[in-house]
Scaffold this motif. Structure first.
Motif, mmCIF file in Angstrom:
data_model
loop_
_atom_site.group_PDB
_atom_site.id
_atom_site.type_symbol
_atom_site.label_atom_id
_atom_site.label_comp_id
_atom_site.label_asym_id
_atom_site.label_seq_id
_atom_site.Cartn_x
_atom_site.Cartn_y
_atom_site.Cartn_z
ATOM 1 N N LYS A 223 0.820 -1.212 0.000
ATOM 2 C CA LYS A 223 0.000 0.000 0.000
ATOM 3 C C LYS A 223 0.854 1.262 0.000
ATOM 4 C CE LYS A 223 -4.086 -2.013 2.197
ATOM 5 N NZ LYS A 223 -5.006 -1.979 3.359
ATOM 6 N N ARG A 224 1.998 1.217 0.678
ATOM 7 C CA ARG A 224 2.873 2.388 0.752
ATOM 8 C C ARG A 224 3.734 2.546 -0.497
ATOM 9 N NH1 ARG A 224 5.497 2.810 6.696
ATOM 10 N NH2 ARG A 224 6.189 4.780 5.780
ATOM 11 N N SER A 225 3.749 1.542 -1.354
ATOM 12 C CA SER A 225 4.518 1.637 -2.604
ATOM 13 C C SER A 225 3.638 1.975 -3.800
ATOM 14 C CB SER A 225 5.245 0.314 -2.868
ATOM 15 O OG SER A 225 6.194 0.041 -1.864
ATOM 16 N N ARG A 226 2.330 1.824 -3.651
ATOM 17 C CA ARG A 226 1.444 2.030 -4.796
ATOM 18 C C ARG A 226 1.397 3.477 -5.274
ATOM 19 N NH1 ARG A 226 -3.928 -1.636 -3.313
ATOM 20 N NH2 ARG A 226 -2.825 -3.640 -3.173
ATOM 21 N N TRP A 227 1.731 4.415 -4.393
ATOM 22 C CA TRP A 227 1.704 5.826 -4.782
ATOM 23 C C TRP A 227 2.908 6.205 -5.633
ATOM 24 C CZ3 TRP A 227 6.051 8.467 -3.589
ATOM 25 C CH2 TRP A 227 6.871 7.922 -2.584
ATOM 26 N N ASP A 228 3.944 5.359 -5.669
ATOM 27 C CA ASP A 228 5.200 5.657 -6.352
ATOM 28 C C ASP A 228 5.028 5.393 -7.851
ATOM 29 O OD1 ASP A 228 7.772 5.871 -7.319
ATOM 30 O OD2 ASP A 228 8.700 4.819 -5.624
ATOM 31 N N GLU A 229 4.691 6.440 -8.595
ATOM 32 C CA GLU A 229 4.419 6.286 -10.024
ATOM 33 C C GLU A 229 5.660 5.844 -10.791
ATOM 34 O OE1 GLU A 229 2.608 9.744 -11.649
ATOM 35 O OE2 GLU A 229 0.852 9.660 -10.297
ATOM 36 N N ALA A 230 6.839 6.313 -10.357
ATOM 37 C CA ALA A 230 8.074 5.904 -11.031
ATOM 38 C C ALA A 230 8.317 4.400 -10.862
ATOM 39 C CB ALA A 230 9.259 6.698 -10.483
ATOM 40 N N LEU A 232 5.938 2.079 -10.372
ATOM 41 C CA LEU A 232 4.952 1.354 -11.178
ATOM 42 C C LEU A 232 5.319 1.394 -12.654
ATOM 43 C CD1 LEU A 232 1.598 2.457 -9.479
ATOM 44 C CD2 LEU A 232 3.091 0.541 -8.915
ATOM 45 N N GLU A 233 5.817 2.546 -13.115
ATOM 46 C CA GLU A 233 6.226 2.659 -14.520
ATOM 47 C C GLU A 233 7.412 1.754 -14.822
ATOM 48 O OE1 GLU A 233 7.805 6.058 -17.687
ATOM 49 O OE2 GLU A 233 6.935 6.672 -15.753
ATOM 50 N N ALA A 234 8.366 1.706 -13.893
ATOM 51 C CA ALA A 234 9.537 0.842 -14.087
ATOM 52 C C ALA A 234 9.124 -0.629 -14.121
ATOM 53 C CB ALA A 234 10.562 1.087 -12.984
ATOM 54 N N LEU A 235 8.185 -1.025 -13.262
ATOM 55 C CA LEU A 235 7.702 -2.409 -13.265
ATOM 56 C C LEU A 235 6.991 -2.743 -14.576
ATOM 57 C CD1 LEU A 235 6.322 -2.657 -9.609
ATOM 58 C CD2 LEU A 235 8.288 -3.906 -10.519
ATOM 59 N N GLU A 236 6.151 -1.835 -15.043
ATOM 60 C CA GLU A 236 5.437 -2.066 -16.305
ATOM 61 C C GLU A 236 6.417 -2.236 -17.467
ATOM 62 O OE1 GLU A 236 2.363 -2.506 -17.114
ATOM 63 O OE2 GLU A 236 0.996 -1.428 -15.781
ATOM 64 N N THR A 237 7.464 -1.402 -17.476
ATOM 65 C CA THR A 237 8.428 -1.435 -18.580
ATOM 66 C C THR A 237 9.341 -2.653 -18.500
ATOM 67 O OG1 THR A 237 8.424 0.995 -18.621
ATOM 68 C CG2 THR A 237 10.236 -0.126 -19.750
ATOM 69 N N LEU A 250 -0.501 -5.541 -9.980
ATOM 70 C CA LEU A 250 -1.728 -5.363 -9.190
ATOM 71 C C LEU A 250 -1.511 -4.231 -8.200
ATOM 72 C CD1 LEU A 250 -2.521 -9.136 -8.505
ATOM 73 C CD2 LEU A 250 -3.247 -7.714 -10.435
ATOM 74 N N ALA A 251 -1.852 -3.023 -8.618
ATOM 75 C CA ALA A 251 -1.634 -1.841 -7.784
ATOM 76 C C ALA A 251 -2.923 -1.315 -7.177
ATOM 77 C CB ALA A 251 -0.957 -0.734 -8.609
ATOM 78 N N GLN A 252 -3.992 -2.079 -7.310
ATOM 79 C CA GLN A 252 -5.274 -1.710 -6.705
ATOM 80 C C GLN A 252 -5.912 -2.956 -6.114
ATOM 81 O OE1 GLN A 252 -7.615 0.158 -9.773
ATOM 82 N NE2 GLN A 252 -6.498 2.089 -9.661
ATOM 83 N N GLY A 253 -6.859 -2.737 -5.217
ATOM 84 C CA GLY A 253 -7.590 -3.857 -4.653
ATOM 85 C C GLY A 253 -6.841 -4.531 -3.513
ATOM 86 N N LEU A 254 -7.455 -5.598 -3.003
ATOM 87 C CA LEU A 254 -6.914 -6.317 -1.860
ATOM 88 C C LEU A 254 -6.230 -7.596 -2.324
ATOM 89 C CD1 LEU A 254 -6.716 -6.672 1.255
ATOM 90 C CD2 LEU A 254 -8.927 -7.858 1.143
ATOM 91 N N TYR A 313 14.866 1.724 -11.864
ATOM 92 C CA TYR A 313 14.363 2.174 -10.560
ATOM 93 C C TYR A 313 15.379 3.052 -9.850
ATOM 94 C CZ TYR A 313 12.833 2.013 -5.721
ATOM 95 O OH TYR A 313 12.474 2.366 -4.442
ATOM 96 N N LEU A 314 16.636 2.632 -9.829
ATOM 97 C CA LEU A 314 17.663 3.394 -9.123
ATOM 98 C C LEU A 314 17.932 4.731 -9.789
ATOM 99 C CD1 LEU A 314 20.102 0.472 -8.320
ATOM 100 C CD2 LEU A 314 18.580 1.660 -6.727
ATOM 101 N N LYS A 315 17.809 4.800 -11.098
ATOM 102 C CA LYS A 315 17.994 6.075 -11.798
ATOM 103 C C LYS A 315 16.933 7.076 -11.362
ATOM 104 C CE LYS A 315 18.141 8.119 -16.439
ATOM 105 N NZ LYS A 315 18.014 7.851 -17.909
ATOM 106 N N ASN A 316 15.707 6.600 -11.164
ATOM 107 C CA ASN A 316 14.628 7.500 -10.737
ATOM 108 C C ASN A 316 14.775 7.952 -9.289
ATOM 109 O OD1 ASN A 316 13.270 7.440 -13.205
ATOM 110 N ND2 ASN A 316 12.173 5.552 -12.683
ATOM 111 N N ARG A 317 15.574 7.240 -8.479
ATOM 112 C CA ARG A 317 15.769 7.609 -7.080
ATOM 113 C C ARG A 317 16.875 8.626 -6.874
ATOM 114 N NH1 ARG A 317 13.711 4.528 -2.760
ATOM 115 N NH2 ARG A 317 15.587 4.972 -1.547
#
Length: 318
Positions: A223-230, A232-237, A250-254, A313-317
């Motif tokens: 839940k605390r990682s779902r707000w991180d758009e970077a 989620l984008e890195a995972l999708e790519t 799965l970034a929504q729901g239970l 991911y690390l580049k975005n951090r």
């Protein structure tokens, strides 16, 4: 990714280190896996947490400097009286199944105690015998004879981590962790969190558990990682769909996946599942003699995808 290495590791793990439950079995495995990590270019060491916790984790990298942790538990459990059913996206079915199994064990203990005490005309014997039987069944599930087949749970996670170590160049911002005592209430993950509290509370943990059986790969951010758009984008790519293997972010729901990632606030749980209409995604055959499937294509895909994901991911951090 060298598929020959994956095949060789798979064969060796399933043949030589297929059971990792006793202290001796775990120690033998740790010696071997630290050698393999060293060959892949990662300096690894064992980290102990005292006799009360009893865990020994294997760490490759610097856990106090890393921003990304890739982890998997290496211990195996006992054979359960019934399969350890897990459906990450159908929490109601998961809870109902385990409640049904618990009630069945209670009923079995009740009728066995009745079958003994009634013919003897000793009603006072029924309650203590019921308690002994019920506690005995619980003890067998937790501490009974080792399950001999553990291909998916979690030899698959170990194999994936080794494949990532070979594919991903050593990086001070990345740490690989093989966690002990998942089967004992996540004691290895809890001890790691206490020892490295700073990193554990802020870094991202990607947990590989049961990734070898199923063509559906679930990526479940906390839940605390779902707000991180970077993120989620890195995972999708980094995790594109392939023939015979379909990733699902799965970034929504239970969702509920009982594993070590639950000890860390920022995490992505990764597991492979089969799909059944009406039920959804599920992990088959855990802690039974039928846990024999470990798809090498899953391991190759995970190694390639995580090797793409880490630098993104690390580049975005920065």
């Amino acid at each position: 990714m060298n598929m020959e290495s994956i095949s060789a590791w798979r064969e060796y793990l399933l043949t030589i280190h297929g059971v990792r439950k006793s202290a001796g079995e775990k120690e033998s495995f740790r010696v071997w896996v630290m050698g393999e990590l060293k060959k892949a270019g990662w300096k690894a060491h064992a980290e102990s947490y005292g006799k009360w916790n009893g865990s020994v984790n294997v760490i490759a990298g610097d856990p106090d400097k890393a921003e990304l942790f890739l982890c998997a538990h290496y211990d195996t459990g006992s054979r359960m009286l019934a399969p350890d059913f897990v459906s990450p996206t159908n929490v109601a079915a998961h809870v109902l199944y385990h409640l049904t199994i618990a009630l069945a064990l209670v009923a079995a203990a009740f009728f066995l105690s009745l079958a003994v005490s009634f013919p003897l005309d000793m009603p006072e014997l029924m309650l203590p015998l019921f308690l002994i039987l019920a506690l005995g069944m619980l003890w067998l599930s937790a501490f009974g004879p080792a399950n001999r087949e553990n291909a998916n749970g979690n030899t698959s996670g170990i194999l994936a981590l080794l494949a990532v170590a070979q594919k991903l160049p050593r990086n001070s911002r990345v740490c690989l962790v093989l966690l002990d005592n998942n089967q004992r209430n996540l004691l290895g993950a809890a001890a790691f969190k206490r020892r490295h509290a700073g990193a554990a509370d802020s870094a991202l943990f990607i947990n590989l558990d049961c990734v070898g059986d199923g063509e559906h790969l679930l990526l479940m951010p906390s839940k605390r990682s779902r707000w991180d758009e970077a993120l989620l984008e890195a995972l999708e790519t980094a995790f594109p769909p392939e023939e015979g293997l379909r990733p699902h972010l799965l970034a929504q729901g239970l969702q509920y996946c009982p594993s070590d990632h639950r000890r860390f606030p920022f995490h992505v749980a990764v597991c492979a599942c089969r799909y059944l209409a009406g039920l959804g995604y599920y992990i088959p055959h855990l802690r039974t003699r039928r846990d024999t499937v470990l798809r090498e294509e899953n391991i190759r895909y995970l190694a390639d995808s995580l090797a793409r994901f880490a630098p993104m991911y690390l580049k975005n951090r920065k």
